[in-house]
Motif scaffolding. Sequence first.
Motif, short mmCIF file in Angstrom:
data_model
loop_
_atom_site.label_atom_id
_atom_site.label_comp_id
_atom_site.label_asym_id
_atom_site.label_seq_id
_atom_site.Cartn_x
_atom_site.Cartn_y
_atom_site.Cartn_z
N GLY A 86 77.28 37.55 81.41
CA GLY A 86 77.08 37.79 79.99
C GLY A 86 75.62 37.74 79.59
N LEU A 87 74.92 36.66 79.94
CA LEU A 87 73.55 36.48 79.45
C LEU A 87 72.58 37.48 80.05
CD1 LEU A 87 71.50 34.93 77.80
CD2 LEU A 87 71.26 33.33 79.70
N ALA A 99 69.91 37.83 71.60
CA ALA A 99 70.65 37.21 72.69
C ALA A 99 70.52 35.69 72.65
CB ALA A 99 70.17 37.75 74.03
N SER A 100 69.31 35.19 72.38
CA SER A 100 69.08 33.74 72.37
C SER A 100 69.81 33.06 71.23
CB SER A 100 67.59 33.45 72.28
OG SER A 100 66.92 33.92 73.43
N ILE A 102 72.53 33.98 69.70
CA ILE A 102 73.97 33.95 69.94
C ILE A 102 74.31 33.02 71.11
CG2 ILE A 102 75.97 35.35 70.60
CD1 ILE A 102 74.63 37.70 69.15
N PHE A 103 73.51 33.09 72.18
CA PHE A 103 73.79 32.28 73.36
C PHE A 103 73.72 30.78 73.06
CE2 PHE A 103 72.21 30.31 77.41
CZ PHE A 103 73.35 30.53 78.17
N TYR A 104 72.80 30.39 72.21
CA TYR A 104 72.62 28.96 71.92
C TYR A 104 73.56 28.45 70.83
CZ TYR A 104 69.00 28.20 75.28
OH TYR A 104 68.34 28.06 76.48
N THR A 105 74.61 29.23 70.55
CA THR A 105 75.70 28.69 69.74
C THR A 105 76.68 27.92 70.62
OG1 THR A 105 76.99 30.73 69.97
CG2 THR A 105 75.56 30.54 68.03
N ALA A 158 76.24 38.20 75.08
CA ALA A 158 75.59 36.90 74.85
C ALA A 158 76.62 35.87 74.38
CB ALA A 158 74.47 37.05 73.82
N TRP A 159 77.56 36.32 73.57
CA TRP A 159 78.66 35.46 73.10
C TRP A 159 79.51 35.01 74.28
CZ3 TRP A 159 79.69 33.64 68.23
CH2 TRP A 159 80.95 33.13 67.97
#
Length: 291
Positions: A86-87, A99-100, A102-105, A158-159
């Motif tokens: 994903g990432l 991307a960052s 969303i990823f850091y949720t 990213a999610w």
Amino acid sequence: MRKDQLDLPGASALFLFVLVLAGNQIIMKLTSEGLSPVFQAGLRSLFACLAILVWMLVRGVSFGNLRRDMGPGLAMGLAFTLEFIGLFNALDMTTVARASIIFYTMPMHLSLTAHFLIPGERLTRVKVIGLICAFAGVVVVLADRSGGQASLAGDLLAWLGAIGWAAIALIVRITRISEAPPEAQQLWQLSFSAVALLLVAPLFGPLVRDFGPEHIWMMGYQVFLVASFGFLGWFYLMKTYPASTIASFSFLTPVFAVFMGWAFLGEALHLSVLVALALVSFGIVLINRRG
């Protein structure tokens, strides 16, 4: 030695580690110019796995109980594989900023599932507010389709990465693999993902793109500063200082990543990105807050 509060050396080390993580988002995107994202992720896992293995053998670190840890270890490896499919693809398709954010949720997903699966991890009013803020930030990002790299597929990947990351943390919390040394936990993730990612990499297009010498040191950055010895430094901080304090600093990573994307890659700082960043960062702080 365990400490009750974050001191200057600890804060400095944590700040440096957050910078390294934020810079890693830039490095991953730039490396994708020379290597396909999934192939890059597989190579990173392979070399980091070898580095951790050598470290464990030299230091005499236990591999844990292999029979007990096999089930959760393989589950962690699968989650790790999905996280980086994903990432890495997200960073190839959309901006570092999007991307960052969303990823850091990840803390949002972890706290929500922990509410139902882990006794004593119930959602409080403050955490619910944090969840709402973080989710609102994601909605703002997804609603903004302006800009040449505003890829919905990249945002959703990213999610997926955030969900994979949360799954790893959850597995550690609810299974006995938590009793294994952290190096052994990391080895399960790296070894499984190295094989899986390299096997599926051809499905995502040509493995090598416009590869140059600069991509070698970029891979070195990912392998040694982040995936292997960066992890060991993070674990040292978690052992030494209050976990809630360390976790709360995680909001700084997407903040730095957004501004690094602007400074080094020329990404536009749209108002929606800044609003989403503020909402997600505030949400992370509230979610990690202890009562």
